[in-house]
Design an enzyme around this catalytic site. Structure first.
Site, PDB file in Angstrom:
ATOM      1  N   ASN A   7       0.870  -1.174   0.000  1.00 32.98           N
ATOM      2  CA  ASN A   7       0.000   0.000   0.000  1.00 32.98           C
ATOM      3  C   ASN A   7       0.910   1.228   0.000  1.00 32.98           C
ATOM      4  O   ASN A   7       1.457   1.603   1.036  1.00 32.98           O
ATOM      5  CB  ASN A   7      -0.882  -0.043   1.253  1.00 32.98           C
ATOM      6  CG  ASN A   7      -1.904   1.069   1.277  1.00 32.98           C
ATOM      7  OD1 ASN A   7      -1.861   1.983   0.450  1.00 32.98           O
ATOM      8  ND2 ASN A   7      -2.804   1.006   2.230  1.00 32.98           N
ATOM      9  N   ARG A  88      -2.376  -1.788  -3.604  1.00 35.01           N
ATOM     10  CA  ARG A  88      -3.651  -1.119  -3.372  1.00 35.01           C
ATOM     11  C   ARG A  88      -3.685   0.172  -4.194  1.00 35.01           C
ATOM     12  O   ARG A  88      -2.740   0.963  -4.151  1.00 35.01           O
ATOM     13  CB  ARG A  88      -3.786  -0.780  -1.895  1.00 35.01           C
ATOM     14  CG  ARG A  88      -5.032   0.023  -1.631  1.00 35.01           C
ATOM     15  CD  ARG A  88      -4.986   0.630  -0.259  1.00 35.01           C
ATOM     16  NE  ARG A  88      -6.179   1.411  -0.042  1.00 35.01           N
ATOM     17  CZ  ARG A  88      -6.231   2.503   0.695  1.00 35.01           C
ATOM     18  NH1 ARG A  88      -5.148   2.944   1.285  1.00 35.01           N
ATOM     19  NH2 ARG A  88      -7.350   3.166   0.843  1.00 35.01           N
ATOM     20  N   HIS A 177     -12.939   2.457   0.315  1.00 30.27           N
ATOM     21  CA  HIS A 177     -12.838   1.392   1.338  1.00 30.27           C
ATOM     22  C   HIS A 177     -13.422   0.066   0.838  1.00 30.27           C
ATOM     23  O   HIS A 177     -13.805  -0.785   1.641  1.00 30.27           O
ATOM     24  CB  HIS A 177     -13.602   1.753   2.634  1.00 30.27           C
ATOM     25  CG  HIS A 177     -13.101   2.956   3.355  1.00 30.27           C
ATOM     26  ND1 HIS A 177     -13.939   3.871   3.944  1.00 30.27           N
ATOM     27  CD2 HIS A 177     -11.840   3.391   3.599  1.00 30.27           C
ATOM     28  CE1 HIS A 177     -13.225   4.818   4.522  1.00 30.27           C
ATOM     29  NE2 HIS A 177     -11.950   4.553   4.324  1.00 30.27           N
ATOM     30  N   GLY A 205     -13.364   4.582  10.555  1.00 28.77           N
ATOM     31  CA  GLY A 205     -12.028   4.902  11.056  1.00 28.77           C
ATOM     32  C   GLY A 205     -11.904   6.409  11.011  1.00 28.77           C
ATOM     33  O   GLY A 205     -12.905   7.124  11.136  1.00 28.77           O
ATOM     34  N   ARG A 236     -13.217  15.408   7.946  1.00 25.19           N
ATOM     35  CA  ARG A 236     -14.041  15.681   6.758  1.00 25.19           C
ATOM     36  C   ARG A 236     -15.490  15.920   7.175  1.00 25.19           C
ATOM     37  O   ARG A 236     -15.984  15.272   8.097  1.00 25.19           O
ATOM     38  CB  ARG A 236     -14.009  14.492   5.793  1.00 25.19           C
ATOM     39  CG  ARG A 236     -12.657  14.218   5.189  1.00 25.19           C
ATOM     40  CD  ARG A 236     -12.801  13.144   4.108  1.00 25.19           C
ATOM     41  NE  ARG A 236     -11.505  12.705   3.640  1.00 25.19           N
ATOM     42  CZ  ARG A 236     -11.091  11.437   3.675  1.00 25.19           C
ATOM     43  NH1 ARG A 236     -11.878  10.489   4.139  1.00 25.19           N
ATOM     44  NH2 ARG A 236      -9.903  11.123   3.214  1.00 25.19           N
ATOM     45  N   GLY A 326     -10.790   1.504  12.791  1.00 26.03           N
ATOM     46  CA  GLY A 326     -10.336   2.016  14.090  1.00 26.03           C
ATOM     47  C   GLY A 326     -11.452   2.280  15.091  1.00 26.03           C
ATOM     48  O   GLY A 326     -11.414   1.785  16.221  1.00 26.03           O
ATOM     49  N   ASN A 330     -13.042  -0.398  17.898  1.00 23.28           N
ATOM     50  CA  ASN A 330     -12.553  -0.057  19.248  1.00 23.28           C
ATOM     51  C   ASN A 330     -13.420   0.892  20.079  1.00 23.28           C
ATOM     52  O   ASN A 330     -13.287   0.905  21.293  1.00 23.28           O
ATOM     53  CB  ASN A 330     -11.163   0.584  19.137  1.00 23.28           C
ATOM     54  CG  ASN A 330     -10.159  -0.376  18.552  1.00 23.28           C
ATOM     55  OD1 ASN A 330      -9.901  -1.426  19.122  1.00 23.28           O
ATOM     56  ND2 ASN A 330      -9.609  -0.039  17.395  1.00 23.28           N
ATOM     57  N   GLU A 379      -7.401  -5.317   5.167  1.00 25.56           N
ATOM     58  CA  GLU A 379      -7.319  -4.990   3.738  1.00 25.56           C
ATOM     59  C   GLU A 379      -6.106  -5.648   3.080  1.00 25.56           C
ATOM     60  O   GLU A 379      -6.174  -6.053   1.931  1.00 25.56           O
ATOM     61  CB  GLU A 379      -7.281  -3.461   3.571  1.00 25.56           C
ATOM     62  CG  GLU A 379      -8.642  -2.847   3.885  1.00 25.56           C
ATOM     63  CD  GLU A 379      -8.590  -1.371   4.225  1.00 25.56           C
ATOM     64  OE1 GLU A 379      -8.105  -1.034   5.321  1.00 25.56           O
ATOM     65  OE2 GLU A 379      -9.048  -0.567   3.410  1.00 25.56           O
TER      66      GLU A 379
HETATM   67  P1  ADP Z   1      -7.709   5.445   8.852  1.00 26.69           P
HETATM   68  O1  ADP Z   1      -7.237   4.108   8.301  1.00 26.69           O
HETATM   69  O2  ADP Z   1      -8.901   6.013   8.188  1.00 26.69           O
HETATM   70  O3  ADP Z   1      -6.610   6.429   9.071  1.00 26.69           O
HETATM   71  P2  ADP Z   1      -8.270   3.872  11.260  1.00 26.69           P
HETATM   72  O4  ADP Z   1      -9.216   2.848  10.760  1.00 26.69           O
HETATM   73  O5  ADP Z   1      -6.883   3.442  11.614  1.00 26.69           O
HETATM   74  O6  ADP Z   1      -8.232   5.140  10.323  1.00 26.69           O
HETATM   75  O7  ADP Z   1      -8.934   4.536  12.540  1.00 26.69           O
HETATM   76  C1  ADP Z   1      -8.272   5.509  13.278  1.00 26.69           C
HETATM   77  C2  ADP Z   1      -9.198   6.060  14.311  1.00 26.69           C
HETATM   78  O8  ADP Z   1      -9.676   5.012  15.175  1.00 26.69           O
HETATM   79  C3  ADP Z   1      -8.483   7.019  15.263  1.00 26.69           C
HETATM   80  O9  ADP Z   1      -8.529   8.317  14.763  1.00 26.69           O
HETATM   81  C4  ADP Z   1      -9.311   6.903  16.511  1.00 26.69           C
HETATM   82  O10 ADP Z   1     -10.286   7.910  16.462  1.00 26.69           O
HETATM   83  C5  ADP Z   1     -10.006   5.570  16.430  1.00 26.69           C
HETATM   84  N1  ADP Z   1      -9.590   4.663  17.525  1.00 26.69           N
HETATM   85  C6  ADP Z   1      -8.511   3.849  17.548  1.00 26.69           C
HETATM   86  N2  ADP Z   1      -8.451   3.192  18.722  1.00 26.69           N
HETATM   87  C7  ADP Z   1      -9.504   3.615  19.465  1.00 26.69           C
HETATM   88  C8  ADP Z   1     -10.003   3.306  20.781  1.00 26.69           C
HETATM   89  N3  ADP Z   1      -9.392   2.433  21.578  1.00 26.69           N
HETATM   90  N4  ADP Z   1     -11.134   3.929  21.181  1.00 26.69           N
HETATM   91  C9  ADP Z   1     -11.757   4.810  20.392  1.00 26.69           C
HETATM   92  N5  ADP Z   1     -11.344   5.134  19.152  1.00 26.69           N
HETATM   93  C10 ADP Z   1     -10.241   4.547  18.683  1.00 26.69           C
END
Ligand code: ADP
Length: 391
Positions: A7, A88, A177, A205, A236, A326, A330, A379
């Site tokens: 990627n 990717r 995505h 995320g 965004r 993310g 989580n 992914e």
């Molecule tokens: P991207 O790939 O779009 O950059 P991710 O899928 O890695 O994003 O998601 C990142 C986001 O996930 C972080 O900005 C955060 O807000 C959220 N995140 C990660 N861990 C936690 C957690 N333990 N609790 C709440 N939110 C989380």
């Protein structure tokens, strides 16, 4: 068979080497700040994480360093063991509805589509060319973020705008995505033990999108021509009244580029909370009674609920709602706030089951009419699977 998932971003390179079909990760890594100075990379191998600071002036050097790590860590003895490399690519336009083996025609189409993804497609092309130099014998494939959404019907991908914008400028909904929506919907079907399913996949995320998937095919998705459509995201704005843009431009004299920065990098959770784009900080803010964070979370959740409800109606019901990425994997509180708004559809959260991060789990109650699941996305693995299939 060994397959490398790649990627490439404009200044980064993420990779994972798999032994297939066992899907075993042999080594993974992330190289950052390529070509911008002070570059470094982290490698994960044999359960160990190593960080190194090495000047990487371009993607060729990044690939050469990657090869050095593969050899030094003895994950390959001979580079020819790597039979496939899957890349990717963010934007495949309406040329590609699935992953393909790269040839000159494919490469020129990816380059041509750069105007639709100016930050991402050119970086991927550089990555592909650099990989070709370093691994001349491997079959190179490309996996598009947009491909999974190509099954949308015209009524769902067209905007009600002058038709010339579509025919001449290719303005339409492409989504993004796709690799993740495909991965979690396939996994969900595996869990349900059938493929005639109606699913709502929530990839939430920093960037976030929701898709409606019927019988394994995407029928609608929240992102549009670009990723700045649909949900409120970290920075965004998602869906807005389009006329806000000319209004603000006229009133302030802002340029198109400045507006683009404002709606992509200075909006969303960051703008409303006036604190952070990261949902962990928003959670902390809410806990300490920060009114802006409370408002940001309300707006954020509302938009997710709106899309789930919209797709529930469009699909005439739903078998499962999946949370991934993310926040989806989580953010316990965000999942709770979303699902607690869906009681009118007979959807009920199991609070105890929801107490989970980053693990596959059913989080709805037994009497919920729709199963709700957390399914971690992967992914890179999807890229490796597609590449193996093409090989
Ligand atoms: P991207 O790939 O779009 O950059 P991710 O899928 O890695 O994003 O998601 C990142 C986001 O996930 C972080 O900005 C955060 O807000 C959220 N995140 C990660 N861990 C936690 C957690 N333990 N609790 C709440 N939110 C989380």
């Amino acid at each position: 068979m060994k397959i490398l998932s790649v990627n490439a971003g404009s200044s980064s390179l993420k990779f994972q080497l798999y032994n297939m079909p066992e899907e075993k990760v042999l080594i993974s890594g992330l190289m950052e700040r390529i070509g911008v100075g002070n570059s470094f990379y982290t490698i994960k191998v044999n359960g160990e994480k190593i960080k190194k600071e090495v000047e990487l002036n371009n993607h060729e050097e990044a690939f050469e360093t990657l090869v050095k790590e593969l050899e030094e860590n003895h994950v390959v003895e001979d580079l020819n063991e790597i039979e496939g490399i899957g890349h990717r690519v963010v934007q495949g336009g309406d040329y590609f509805d699935k992953s393909v083996v790269i040839d000159d025609d494919v490469l020129s189409k990816i380059e041509e589509l750069s105007s639709l993804a100016p930050l991402h497609n050119p970086a991927a092309v550089i990555g592909i060319k650099a990989a070709k130099d370093v691994f001349p014998n491997a079959v190179q494939t490309v996996v598009f973020d947009t491909a999974f959404h190509q099954t949308m019907k015209k009524e769902n991908y067209l905007y009600a705008l002058p038709m010339k914008w579509y025919t001449d400028l290719k303005v339409r909904r492409y989504g993004a995505h796709g690799t993740s929506h495909k991965f979690v919907s396939e996994r969900m079907n595996e869990i349900l033990g059938r493929t005639d399913t109606k699913l709502i996949t929530c990839h939430i995320g920093n960037g976030a999108s929701i898709s409606a998937v019927v019988n394994g095919k995407c029928i609608n998705t929240s992102m549009g021509l670009t990723p700045n459509a649909g949900l409120i995201m970290g920075t965004r704005c998602g869906d807005i009244d389009a006329s806000i843009i000319p209004y603000v431009m006229e009133k302030t004299g802002m340029t198109a580029k400045e507006i683009d920065t404002a709606i992509n990098k200075e909006s969303g959770l960051l703008a409303i909370s006036q604190k952070s784009s990261d949902s962990r900080d928003i959670e902390d803010g809410i806990a300490s009674g920060d009114e802006n964070c409370i408002l940001a979370q309300k707006m954020y959740v509302r938009r997710i609920v709106d899309y789930i409800a919209k797709y529930y109606v469009e699909m005439n019901g739903c078998d499962a709602i999946i949370f991934t990425a993310g926040i989806g994997e989580n953010a316990i509180d965000t999942r709770r706030d979303v699902l607690n708004e869906l009681g009118s559809l007979g959807i009920y959260l199991d609070e105890e089951a929801n107490n989970v991060r980053g693990k596959e789990r059913l989080i709805s109650t037994k009497d919920s009419k729709v199963e709700c699941w957390v399914i971690p996305t992967d992914e890179e693995l999807m890229i490796a699977r597609d590449t193996m299939e093409l090989l």
